[in-house]
Enzyme design. Structure first.
Site, PDB file in Angstrom:
ATOM      1  N   GLY A  50       0.824  -1.210   0.000  1.00  0.00           N
ATOM      2  CA  GLY A  50       0.000   0.000   0.000  1.00  0.00           C
ATOM      3  C   GLY A  50       0.856   1.257   0.000  1.00  0.00           C
ATOM      4  O   GLY A  50       2.092   1.184   0.025  1.00  0.00           O
ATOM      5  N   ASP A 105       3.230  -2.615   8.427  1.00  0.00           N
ATOM      6  CA  ASP A 105       2.217  -2.626   7.362  1.00  0.00           C
ATOM      7  C   ASP A 105       1.190  -1.521   7.593  1.00  0.00           C
ATOM      8  O   ASP A 105       1.045  -1.018   8.711  1.00  0.00           O
ATOM      9  CB  ASP A 105       1.523  -4.007   7.356  1.00  0.00           C
ATOM     10  CG  ASP A 105       0.860  -4.326   6.031  1.00  0.00           C
ATOM     11  OD1 ASP A 105       0.755  -3.437   5.167  1.00  0.00           O
ATOM     12  OD2 ASP A 105       0.431  -5.490   5.856  1.00  0.00           O
ATOM     13  N   GLY A 106       0.470  -1.175   6.547  1.00  0.00           N
ATOM     14  CA  GLY A 106      -0.614  -0.194   6.637  1.00  0.00           C
ATOM     15  C   GLY A 106      -1.924  -0.866   7.000  1.00  0.00           C
ATOM     16  O   GLY A 106      -1.976  -2.072   7.241  1.00  0.00           O
ATOM     17  N   ALA A 107      -3.001  -0.082   7.023  1.00  0.00           N
ATOM     18  CA  ALA A 107      -4.340  -0.637   7.281  1.00  0.00           C
ATOM     19  C   ALA A 107      -5.362   0.296   6.649  1.00  0.00           C
ATOM     20  O   ALA A 107      -5.091   1.486   6.441  1.00  0.00           O
ATOM     21  CB  ALA A 107      -4.591  -0.759   8.777  1.00  0.00           C
ATOM     22  N   ASP A 108      -6.528  -0.248   6.355  1.00  0.00           N
ATOM     23  CA  ASP A 108      -7.606   0.583   5.815  1.00  0.00           C
ATOM     24  C   ASP A 108      -8.420   1.228   6.927  1.00  0.00           C
ATOM     25  O   ASP A 108      -8.950   2.322   6.768  1.00  0.00           O
ATOM     26  CB  ASP A 108      -8.505  -0.269   4.912  1.00  0.00           C
ATOM     27  CG  ASP A 108      -7.708  -0.825   3.749  1.00  0.00           C
ATOM     28  OD1 ASP A 108      -7.187  -0.022   2.972  1.00  0.00           O
ATOM     29  OD2 ASP A 108      -7.552  -2.050   3.661  1.00  0.00           O
ATOM     30  N   LYS A 118      -7.963  -4.838   6.522  1.00  0.00           N
ATOM     31  CA  LYS A 118      -6.865  -4.767   5.566  1.00  0.00           C
ATOM     32  C   LYS A 118      -7.323  -5.401   4.259  1.00  0.00           C
ATOM     33  O   LYS A 118      -8.309  -6.115   4.223  1.00  0.00           O
ATOM     34  CB  LYS A 118      -5.625  -5.479   6.114  1.00  0.00           C
ATOM     35  CG  LYS A 118      -4.955  -4.647   7.204  1.00  0.00           C
ATOM     36  CD  LYS A 118      -3.605  -5.180   7.632  1.00  0.00           C
ATOM     37  CE  LYS A 118      -2.632  -5.475   6.542  1.00  0.00           C
ATOM     38  NZ  LYS A 118      -2.343  -4.312   5.660  1.00  0.00           N
ATOM     39  N   GLY A 120      -7.520  -3.435   1.276  1.00  0.00           N
ATOM     40  CA  GLY A 120      -7.981  -2.434   0.308  1.00  0.00           C
ATOM     41  C   GLY A 120      -7.171  -2.524  -0.984  1.00  0.00           C
ATOM     42  O   GLY A 120      -7.685  -2.276  -2.073  1.00  0.00           O
ATOM     43  N   GLY A 121      -5.906  -2.902  -0.837  1.00  0.00           N
ATOM     44  CA  GLY A 121      -5.045  -3.073  -2.017  1.00  0.00           C
ATOM     45  C   GLY A 121      -5.016  -4.513  -2.498  1.00  0.00           C
ATOM     46  O   GLY A 121      -4.241  -4.855  -3.405  1.00  0.00           O
ATOM     47  N   GLU A 127      -0.276 -10.654   3.457  1.00  0.00           N
ATOM     48  CA  GLU A 127      -0.065  -9.762   4.615  1.00  0.00           C
ATOM     49  C   GLU A 127      -0.364 -10.504   5.914  1.00  0.00           C
ATOM     50  O   GLU A 127       0.370 -10.373   6.899  1.00  0.00           O
ATOM     51  CB  GLU A 127      -0.975  -8.531   4.506  1.00  0.00           C
ATOM     52  CG  GLU A 127      -0.532  -7.559   3.430  1.00  0.00           C
ATOM     53  CD  GLU A 127      -1.510  -6.421   3.188  1.00  0.00           C
ATOM     54  OE1 GLU A 127      -1.083  -5.411   2.637  1.00  0.00           O
ATOM     55  OE2 GLU A 127      -2.687  -6.542   3.546  1.00  0.00           O
TER      56      GLU A 127
HETATM   57  C1  5RP Z   1      -3.292  -3.715   1.116  1.00  0.00           C
HETATM   58  C2  5RP Z   1      -3.507  -3.225   2.498  1.00  0.00           C
HETATM   59  C3  5RP Z   1      -2.965  -1.858   2.818  1.00  0.00           C
HETATM   60  O1  5RP Z   1      -2.168  -1.956   3.932  1.00  0.00           O
HETATM   61  C4  5RP Z   1      -4.131  -0.969   3.089  1.00  0.00           C
HETATM   62  O2  5RP Z   1      -4.977  -0.997   1.951  1.00  0.00           O
HETATM   63  C5  5RP Z   1      -3.692   0.455   3.372  1.00  0.00           C
HETATM   64  O3  5RP Z   1      -3.185   1.043   2.219  1.00  0.00           O
HETATM   65  P1  5RP Z   1      -2.689   2.546   2.188  1.00  0.00           P
HETATM   66  O4  5RP Z   1      -1.456   2.615   3.013  1.00  0.00           O
HETATM   67  O5  5RP Z   1      -2.424   2.812   0.715  1.00  0.00           O
HETATM   68  O6  5RP Z   1      -3.812   3.394   2.710  1.00  0.00           O
HETATM   69  O7  5RP Z   1      -4.072  -3.848   3.352  1.00  0.00           O
HETATM   70  O8  5RP Z   1      -3.889  -4.976   0.958  1.00  0.00           O
END
Ligand code: 5RP
Length: 263
Positions: A50, A105-108, A118, A120-121, A127
């Protein structure tokens, strides 16, 4: 009249650009702080996917070059593998290194119990695998992801990775058992559905009851044949770094200091 339209359009473009740059600044703040506080010399590091994870890789690459830290990186997607390679960071996999020191890692969306949405991508399966093999999962996010309950701000739904042949029965079963609406995620620059890095489809479950017990919902979803993985990360994140609008970083540890691990 034309001049007025031009001015209005320019103003809204400028507003949009300034929101984007404030969001990017917030992502960067969270990512840099988390990398600096959690990655040590010799660590095996899981690299999330992400737009926020990109800032974490930038910082790791800086530290790799400037401080000469010896790290090994395990990707969570095709995107993060490319990021590791393009930054010249050492790439490794779970076959050679099944235990990680930390995964960043990121999160939605993040709720008050640090339950995450998680995927969104579309990278939720890898993950979750990599996070489950890490001693700790550190989440980096901007202020728009900080919620009391899931669905408060992230309206695109809870992603569920499914085997392509089963997407219709799974969609029907989720709607019947839990309510809400389940939609097949469509690709943008390709006709038809999004196909994940693992060759599966993604269903996005929307308009669910925000007061569900997510631990039991997650277990029930995982028991449906054809469900490969869900984007519900329950009791997995140890700590979340939110980059805030005012340039500060809000750090939220898991309320029970308890996290599930398979490794
Ligand atoms: C991808 C994810 C990402 O961590 C999540 O979508 C957050 O993305 P971004 O940092 O672009 O907001 O779970 O599968």
């Amino acid at each position: 009249m034309l001049f007025k339209l031009f001015i209005t359009g320019t103003k809204s473009r400028l507003r949009c650009t300034s929101v984007m740059s404030s969001l990017n600044e917030a992502k960067k703040l969270a990512a840099y702080r988390a990398v600096d506080e959690h990655v040590l010399d010799g660590h095996v590091v899981g690299i999330g996917s992400g737009s926020t994870a990109v800032f974490a890789v930038n910082r790791l690459a800086e530290r790799f070059k400037q401080e000469n830290i010896k790290i090994k990186c395990i990707p969570t997607s095709f995107q993060s593998r490319q990021l590791i390679i393009s930054h010249g960071l050492p790439l490794i996999d779970l076959e050679l290194q099944p235990e990680l020191d930390v995964c960043i890692d990121g999160a939605d969306e993040v709720d008050r119990n640090l339950t995450l949405i998680k995927g969104g991508g579309g990278c939720l399966l890898q993950e979750k695998i990599v996070a489950s093999c890490s001693k700790k999962l550190v989440i980096i996010a901007d202020y728009t992801k900080d919620s009391q309950k899931l669905g408060e701000q992230y309206k695109k739904g809870i992603p569920i990775e499914v085997s392509p042949m089963a997407y219709v029965p799974i969609k029907m079963r989720i709607e019947r058992n839990f309510g809400g609406t389940v939609v097949l995620r469509e690709a943008v620059m390709k006709a038809g559905p999004v196909v994940t890095d693992n060759g599966n489809f993604i269903l996005d479950w929307r308009d669910y009851n925000p007061d569900y017990d997510w631990k039991s919902v997650n277990l029930e979803l995982l028991q449906m044949p054809g469900v490969v993985e869900t984007g519900l990360f329950v009791d997995m994140a140890e700590i979340v770094y939110f980059g805030m609008k005012d340039g500060s970083v809000k750090i939220t540890p898991h309320p029970n200091n308890y996290v599930d691990k398979i490794c």
